[in-house]
Every structure is written in structure tokens, then in C-alpha cells.
Design an enzyme around this catalytic site. Structure first.
Site, PDB file in Angstrom:
ATOM      1  N   ARG A 175      40.888  35.743  44.251  1.00 36.92           N
ATOM      2  CA  ARG A 175      41.864  35.381  43.215  1.00 36.92           C
ATOM      3  C   ARG A 175      43.283  35.516  43.746  1.00 36.92           C
ATOM      4  NH1 ARG A 175      40.392  38.926  38.137  1.00 36.92           N
ATOM      5  NH2 ARG A 175      42.345  37.998  37.372  1.00 36.92           N
ATOM      6  N   CYS A 234      48.093  42.999  38.401  1.00 36.33           N
ATOM      7  CA  CYS A 234      46.676  42.620  38.440  1.00 36.33           C
ATOM      8  C   CYS A 234      46.516  41.388  37.572  1.00 36.33           C
ATOM      9  CB  CYS A 234      45.783  43.770  37.974  1.00 36.33           C
ATOM     10  SG  CYS A 234      46.088  44.307  36.280  1.00 36.33           S
TER      11      CYS A 234
END
Length: 276
Positions: A175, A234
Site C-alpha cells: 500500500r 497510516c
């Protein structure tokens, strides 16, 4: 000073009126699980459930953003949480969302917050007692004193990317690199310019943080100097708190958590994005 208490320590203190036990379990939106229902099916005796999506700024359009002081004071107090009590936080993954609750409580002025080592899984594996049904807390008074230095907003992070300041991203490597799609499909893939990657799972072993020596080695290997300012990030501000906890454990003193994280950054057209 340790950020953790053992299951044996907590088991010996069940029912202590000066200790508040908080289940901070949170599931990813695509997990198809209900944290409150699971809590009511079985939790550590006397625990309350801290819902990070409810105890939040629900007007922001972003998930589980820190609420204002008045909202937090009211909702935390209703759970029996008070700044002068010892608060023990756990989650049912071992160590996943509990650090977010730890960080939230600390950022709002709680003075003695610990995390249960191994969390719910270790408690259950040791056949320790469980309680079912809704929580029944005795309300307390929580006068929040927010620590603005604990939080980074979009403009702070944007300025950090332009200044070359340290940003540490807890998302999985795919990601971060932009090779794996985001679980929220409306978001761009990739990372903030200049950010470094340290997947939060690399800092955990058997539901606990690794040793301080291992933590510091991993953080430095990611290209981060813990003696200089760091912003953690995050997907939505949950596992960034694992990085914040690890940095705090090794003595880093200038750490901000980007509350909006990639859910905000990846949705904004004015946010620059890099891919590896």
C-alpha cells in the site's frame, strides 16, 4: 518505564476501584465484524468498551478523528474514565487498536495509561475469567486538557513534506508503494513525498511490542532518526499509534500522529502522492 502490564498483574487487581479496564477493539471496515457485540459476548470482567468511531469528531467526514475536549470529557467520563485513575487498555487482536486508545487518552490528559500485554488473546489463552453483557460503569469526571503537540493536521504534514521532515507510515509495504490497492477504493495509492515505511506488524511479536533494542533497530533501518521530530501516519490514524508507542518506548520525544492519515491525504486532490 514500561507502557504495559501483564495479564497476571491485571488479574490480581480485578475490581480495584482505582483501575479502569478499557476494551479498545476496533475492526477494519471491511472485516464484517461488530466490536461491541463481541465485547458483550465476552470481555475482561469490569471492562468498558471504547468505540473510537463514536468517541470522535463525527462531523469531520473522516473516521475516528479526535473530538473536542468537551465531547471527549463527557463520553470518557460516562465510561468511568478519569485522568487520575490507572487505565488499562486492551484489544482482541493482541496489539492493534489498543495503542490508538492509549494515544487518545494520553493526548486528552489521562496521566496513567497502560496497555495489557498480549491483550484479549493472551487473557483468553490463559483461561482467565470473562464477563458477558453490557458494561455497567460508574460515571467519573474527565476534564480533558488536549495536548496539541501530539497531533498533526494536513497543513502540518504538507509543510513537513516540503521541508524534508521525517514521516513514518505504518501501512503494509504494498500500500505504501502504491502496488496494492487501498481498502478504501476512493483513495489514491502511494505515499507522501519523502515518507518512510515501517509496517506496524514488523514491531509486534505474539501480541506485544518487540524489545526496545529491536524497535530502535527497525526504526533506524526505516531511515528514521528518533532524536529528531517524527510524524506517524497510516490508513486512518489507528496503527500509526503503534509507531508512536514504539517511538515513545525508545525515548523519542517529538512525535506527532497525523490524525487524518491516508484517508484524508489520499482523498485530497491538492495532496502530492509518490509511488515506488
Amino acid at each position: 518505564m514500561s507502557h504495559f502490564v501483564s495479564t497476571a498483574w491485571l488479574a490480581d487487581r480485578l475490581g480495584d476501584p482505582d483501575i479502569v479496564i478499557v476494551d479498545g477493539t476496533w475492526h477494519m471496515p471491511n472485516a464484517g465484524r461488530d466490536a461491541l457485540a463481541e465485547f458483550e459476548a465476552g470481555h475482561i470482567p469490569g471492562a468498558v468498551h471504547f468505540d473510537i468511531d463514536a468517541i470522535a469528531d463525527t462531523s469531520s467526514g473522516l473516521p475516528h478523528m479526535l473530538p473536542d475536549a468537551q465531547t471527549f470529557s463527557r463520553m470518557a467520563g460516562a465510561l468511568g474514565i478519569a485522568p487520575d485513575k490507572t487505565t488499562i487498555v486492551y484489544d482482541e487482536y493482541g496489539l492493534f487498536s489498543a495503542p490508538r486508545v492509549w494515544w487518545t487518552l494520553k493526548a486528552m490528559g489521562a496521566r496513567n495509561v497502560k496497555i495489557l500485554e498480549g491483550g484479549g488473546p493472551r487473557w483468553r489463552a490463559e483461561n482467565r475469567p470473562l464477563q458477558s453483557g453490557p458494561a455497567n460503569p460508574t460515571p467519573a469526571r474527565f476534564d480533558a486538557t488536549p495536548d496539541r503537540n501530539a497531533v498533526a493536521d494536513f497543513d502540518t504534514v504538507l509543510a513537513a513534506t516540503r521541508a524534508g521532515s521525517q514521516i513514518l507510515d505504518a501501512r503494509p509495504a504494498g500500500r505504501f508503494a502504491g502496488t496494492t490497492p487501498e481498502p478504501r477504493p476512493e483513495l489514491a495509492s502511494g505515499h507522501m513525498p519523502g515518507a518512510r515505511n515501517l509496517p506496524f506488524s514488523d514491531l509486534i511479536a505474539e501480541g506485544s511490542l518487540k524489545s526496545p533494542v529491536e524497535l530502535e533497530a527497525a526504526i533506524r533501518q526505516a531511515g528514521i532518526d528518533p532524536s529528531a521530530p517524527v510524524i506517524t501516519s497510516c490508513g486512518s490514524g489507528v496503527t500509526a499509534a503503534v509507531l508512536t508507542l514504539a517511538l515513545d518506548t525508545i525515548g523519542a520525544r517529538d512525535v506527532k500522529l497525523y490524525d487524518g492519515s491516508w484517508t484524508e491525504w489520499g482523498a485530497r486532490k491538492d495532496a502530492p502522492v509518490e509511488k515506488d
